[in-house]
Design a protein around this motif. Structure first.
Motif, short mmCIF file in Angstrom:
data_model
loop_
_atom_site.label_atom_id
_atom_site.label_comp_id
_atom_site.label_asym_id
_atom_site.label_seq_id
_atom_site.Cartn_x
_atom_site.Cartn_y
_atom_site.Cartn_z
N ARG A 1 22.89 26.69 16.81
CA ARG A 1 24.19 26.62 17.25
C ARG A 1 24.02 27.38 18.34
NH1 ARG A 1 25.22 27.93 12.18
NH2 ARG A 1 25.24 29.86 11.76
N ILE A 2 24.84 26.98 19.52
CA ILE A 2 24.87 27.15 20.68
C ILE A 2 26.58 27.54 21.77
CG2 ILE A 2 24.37 25.52 22.07
CD1 ILE A 2 21.87 27.44 24.05
N GLY A 3 27.03 28.09 22.49
CA GLY A 3 27.58 28.59 22.89
C GLY A 3 28.24 29.16 24.25
N LEU A 4 28.86 28.65 25.07
CA LEU A 4 28.87 29.21 26.66
C LEU A 4 30.57 29.02 26.83
CD1 LEU A 4 27.82 30.38 29.25
CD2 LEU A 4 27.83 28.17 29.96
N ASN A 5 31.14 29.83 26.60
CA ASN A 5 32.18 29.38 27.13
C ASN A 5 33.57 30.98 28.19
OD1 ASN A 5 33.85 28.67 25.09
ND2 ASN A 5 32.81 29.28 23.59
N GLN B 1 31.45 34.52 27.16
CA GLN B 1 30.20 34.77 26.41
C GLN B 1 29.60 33.49 26.21
OE1 GLN B 1 31.11 37.13 23.91
NE2 GLN B 1 32.73 38.13 25.48
N LEU B 2 28.19 34.13 25.38
CA LEU B 2 27.03 32.79 24.83
C LEU B 2 25.91 33.92 23.92
CD1 LEU B 2 24.99 30.78 25.96
CD2 LEU B 2 24.01 32.66 27.15
N ASN B 3 26.21 32.63 22.91
CA ASN B 3 25.66 33.07 21.94
C ASN B 3 24.82 32.21 21.31
OD1 ASN B 3 27.60 30.69 19.39
ND2 ASN B 3 29.09 31.76 21.48
N TYR B 4 24.29 32.45 21.05
CA TYR B 4 22.93 31.11 19.96
C TYR B 4 22.22 32.05 19.14
CZ TYR B 4 18.02 29.60 19.49
OH TYR B 4 16.94 29.14 19.38
N THR B 5 22.52 31.24 17.55
CA THR B 5 21.82 31.39 15.99
C THR B 5 20.90 30.03 16.00
OG1 THR B 5 23.64 32.30 15.39
CG2 THR B 5 22.61 31.36 14.44
N ILE C 1 26.09 37.59 23.88
CA ILE C 1 26.09 39.22 25.18
C ILE C 1 27.19 38.37 25.91
CG2 ILE C 1 24.83 36.80 26.88
CD1 ILE C 1 24.08 39.42 27.76
N GLY C 2 28.08 38.93 26.34
CA GLY C 2 29.13 38.67 26.91
C GLY C 2 30.35 39.70 27.78
N TYR C 3 31.28 39.48 28.35
CA TYR C 3 32.06 40.52 29.66
C TYR C 3 33.16 39.69 28.59
CZ TYR C 3 34.89 41.64 33.12
OH TYR C 3 35.72 42.63 33.63
N ARG D 1 35.39 45.54 28.48
CA ARG D 1 34.16 44.76 27.72
C ARG D 1 32.76 44.45 28.23
NH1 ARG D 1 34.04 46.79 21.81
NH2 ARG D 1 32.16 45.08 20.51
N TYR D 2 31.35 45.01 28.14
CA TYR D 2 30.32 44.74 27.54
C TYR D 2 29.83 44.86 26.97
CZ TYR D 2 30.85 45.72 32.59
OH TYR D 2 31.75 45.49 33.68
#
Length: 828
Positions: A457-461, A472-476, A491-493, A510-511
């Protein structure tokens, strides 16, 4: 088919006789084929078992004719002789140019097409006229079986140029014959009405009963006879039998009379239950858990269940094809029966190979990671079902099924074939959108649960809406190790405006960066651990609400009390998840539970904890699971621990729970349900000679209440939903469209709010639209809101869409009801 064979024999006999009457034998010097159109000469010659130089006689002629007809290309064949030249005159079968159906209501075009293709009747193929009559009769038999005795079926062949034809099937179905009366003779134990309730066929039904079937159908009658037999045998009447049945029809073929004679017999009691055969050492266990026991009335359903139970139990240990037979020893004198369960486990079956079909995107190894059944081990029914369930719960799988295939020549091995159908597992967005809460939004991003078919699972928004700008960037990786340990990170802002979000006014930046790891306990249970670092900056406390000031006071600088505040935190979390859902998206059966606990480490600038429990239960109401009930509940609680600078720590108001909107409490504006911000205003009673204000005692203060919610540290939300078939949408789209009728109930409250401290103070009054007229007890957990409505969810090409039409049933002073809401990109 027999008629066709007789015609062929007659033609061969006639041709052979004609051939025999003229010089019965000769040596073929040349071969000419006359009448070819579509079939090439070379292809036609391959069907002739005669070559130049061969001697031709009547026997060879019959072989030649048989070979040409068996090619299915020719409608007529003549064998002639011109000197020593063999002349074959043929008439090709016409090619089917088009097939149409007219007047068919009870049979769909797709069903007719499948039936015709089984008879080799399809567009582009030669037409064999000899099979049309049998097709017509077969279709008539179908209509007769469903009670349409006046039905007519005609196959109309229309010639076209170039030896082509149009084939048209014309149906005149007529009306179905209705059942006028059903008579049961010989029943004494149960009256007619009781037995009629067991049967599907009905007669003389009230006008409002639209579900009853009064049309006569032969298959339904056969099923009713079995239902009656089961009804009696399930109640001990072991000798019950339907001796005769009579079906009569009126001359007009529009009404049916059904009669049946039954022999009830006496009730029988089980005298003994015995297990015989090779029980593989499981006798003790099976004897303890057998549903059958001596002294009870004989029950055929329990006998069948017992046979299936033993078979499935042995199937868990690799004996996939056992034979379990119940042998009754009936004693008619004392009306008892001894049941001997004969068990033949057969050979233990092993899995040679596991194959997958239908996975165009997902790699085989990703699917294998979710299997409980392994190659090289014995075949287990329970492991196969567990594997199917695990695959079905993947969000990128629409349907999953499997079958076992015996390996030829090896009676102890099978191959398992999983047939899967994939569905969209993510979305790509780029452009401009509009929502009733977010207003104008610009966004771009990708979220994929099955990235490049790897199961990761990967997401870049990247998005900007009225209340938030974020990246936001997430990875699983769900299978970081072969044991199913997952590893992920994010990781995100984000920049947040609480006023536009629907809560009290505050700004934040928020970081954050975090990582998590998960461990499988078994097929349905998993525990996870995570750690997230966050750096937060909050704007100054311009509102001076009582609840927010308690938090700001921990960080406020005496030298610059109006400055923004910053704090860092390390949030450690653990969670437990359990899922027995039958599908990853739009489930209809099973349940899911999730419980999480998170707490900031002592070295953080803020010390707090949060607990959340979430559960959903689906109950299927119909066999096809198009009707089901969803019961859901979500509980949450958070608070601070320890103290900072002599001040007791509390839950940061930025971490408060909120409710309202499509994901929590429909029928109310997003995030507007819950405690309001309370402002305490000191009463000025005068001024000093220098103009300095003089304030009265605290008990003369006035209070004002924000029209917006501040959220609370406790939450309870639940609901019931009746999931129904979506109108005008076929069942094959149930995995992408869902309609439900719902009732939502919930509340958010603040356990730290002291109502007694403010209740006697003077209320400032309403100063804005939607502002509460009175101060509420925001610590009261019982002030639940309730709403009801209809929701439609659609997994569209642009992402998940949720449309809700709802009406609040129970609201509180200051709440903002919302009749229609929609969400884009929400998860279900």
């Amino acid at each position: 088919m027999k008629c066709k064979q007789l015609v062929l024999i007659a033609l061969m006999a006639f041709t052979s006789l004609s051939f025999a009457q003229s010089k019965s034998e000769f040596v073929v010097e040349d071969i000419r084929v006359i009448g070819l159109q579509r079939v090439a000469l070379g292809a036609a010659l391959t069907y002739l078992p005669v070559q130049v130089g061969d001697e031709l006689n009547p026997f060879r002629v019959s072989q030649l004719i048989r070979s040409l007809y068996s090619s299915t290309h020719f409608e007529k064949v003549e064998i002639l002789r011109d000197g020593n030249v063999l002349v074959v005159r043929v008439s090709e079968r016409p090619t089917i140019s088009n097939i149409v159906y007219e007047g068919n209501d009870d049979i769909k075009d797709e069903q007719l097409q499948d039936s015709l293709e089984n008879s080799n009747i399809r567009v582009g193929e030669p037409l064999d006229r000899t099979v049309l009559t049998s097709i017509e009769n077969g279709l008539k038999d179908f209509f007769y079986s469903i009670g349409k005795y006046n039905a007519e079926v005609s196959a109309i062949v229309t010639p076209l140029p170039r030896n082509r034809v149009d084939l048209k099937f014309l149906f005149e179905e007529g009306d179905a014959a209705k059942i006028k009366q059903i008579n049961i003779v010989g029943n004494e134990v149960f009256d007619d009405e009781t037995l009629f309730d067991v049967m599907e066929l009905k007669f003389d039904t009230p006008w409002w009963d639209f579900t009853s079937e009064t049309r006569y159908q032969q298959q339904t009658l056969s099923g009713d006879l079995e239902n009656l037999t089961s009804y009696y045998k399930d109640r001990g009447y072991l000798r019950f039998a339907v001796s005769t049945t009579q079906v009569s029809m009126t001359p007009e073929k529009d009404a049916i009379y059904v009669g049946m004679n039954v022999e009830e017999g006496e009730q029988y009691t089980i005298s003994e239950v015995e297990l015989v055969g090779d029980l593989l050492g499981f006798e003790g266990f099976l004897n303890q858990v057998l549903p059958l026991s001596a002294g009870e009335l004989y029950n055929q359903a329990t006998v069948t269940y017992t046979e299936e139970f033993i078979s499935k139990y042995l199937g868990r240990f690799g004996y996939a094809y056992p034979t379990v037979t119940t042998i009754p020893d009936i004693n008619d004198e004392d009306k008892t029966v001894k049941l001997s369960l004969s068990v033949d486990p057969g050979k233990r079956i092993y899995v040679r190979r596991i194959n997958f079909q239908g996975n165009v995107i997902t790699a085989d190894e990703v699917l294998r990671q979710n299997l409980s059944q392994l190659e090289g081990t014995w075949l287990s029914d329970s492991l196969l079902e567990s594997s199917k369930a695990s695959l079905s719960r993947l969000t990128y799988m629409e349907t999953v099924d499997f079958e076992t295939i015996r390996v030829p020549g090896q009676d102890d091995k099978v191959d398992v074939e999983f047939k899967v159908k994939e569905q969209a597992s993510g979305s790509f967005t780029a452009g401009v959108g509009y929502g009733d809460n977010t207003k104008l939004s610009l966004n771009a991003g990708i979220q994929q649960d099955n990235f490049l078919g790897t199961g990761k699972r990967i997401g870049l928004n990247v998005s900007t809406v009225s209340y938030q700008q974020s990246i936001q960037l997430n990875y699983t990786d769900p299978y970081f190790t072969i044991d199913g340990i997952s590893l992920g990170g994010n990781i995100g802002y984000s920049k947040f405006d609480g006023g536009d979000f629907g809560v009290v006014q505050y700004d934040s930046k928020r970081y954050q960066i975090g990582a998590n790891i998960g461990y499988p306990i078994n097929e349905v249970n998993r525990i996870s651990f995570g750690l997230t670092y966050a750096n937060v900056e909050l704007s100054s406390d311009n509102t001076s609400y009582e609840q927010t000031s308690r938090f700001y006071d921990q960080f406020r600088s005496l030298d610059d009390p109006d400055s923004s505040i910053k704090y860092e935190s390390f949030l450690a979390s653990t969670s437990w998840t359990r899922s027995t859902l039958n599908r990853g998206l739009f489930p209809t059966d099973g349940s899911s539970q999730r419980a999480s606990f998170s707490i900031t480490t002592p070295n953080s600038d803020v010390n707090y904890f949060k607990m959340i429990a979430d559960t959903k239960w689906y109950f299927a109401l119909s066999q096809n699971q198009r009707w089901s009930v969803l019961a859901r509940m979500r509980l949450g609680y958070g608070n601070g621990y320890g103290s900072k600078n002599g001040t007791e720590q509390i839950l940061p108001f930025t971490e408060n729970f909120t409710a309202g909107g499509a994901d929590t409490l429909r029928g109310f504006e997003d995030n507007t349900v819950g405690p309001r911000g309370v402002q305490r205003i000191a009463s000025q009673i005068g001024t000093t000679p220098l103009g300095t204000p003089i304030f009265g005692s605290p008990d003369t203060d006035r209070i004002g209440v924000s029209p917006r919610s501040l959220g609370g540290n406790a939450m309870a939300i639940g609901g019931l939903e009746l999931i129904v078939p979506t109108p005008f949408v076929e069942s094959e789209f149930d995995s992408s469209v869902r309609t439900s009728v719902f009732v939502d109930v919930g509340n958010v409250w603040d356990t730290e709010f002291d109502y007694d401290e403010y209740k006697d103070l003077n209320f400032v009054g309403r100063t804005g639209e939607g502002q509460p007229a009175v101060l509420g007890d925001y610590s009261d957990w019982s002030q639940f809101r309730t709403s009801a409505g209809v929701s439609v969810q659609w997994i569209s090409p642009m992402g998940p869409l949720v449309f809700s039409f709802s009406k609040e049933i129970n609201s509180r002073d200051g709440d903002n009801p919302k009749f229609f809401t929609f969400n884009i990109g929400s998860t279900f």
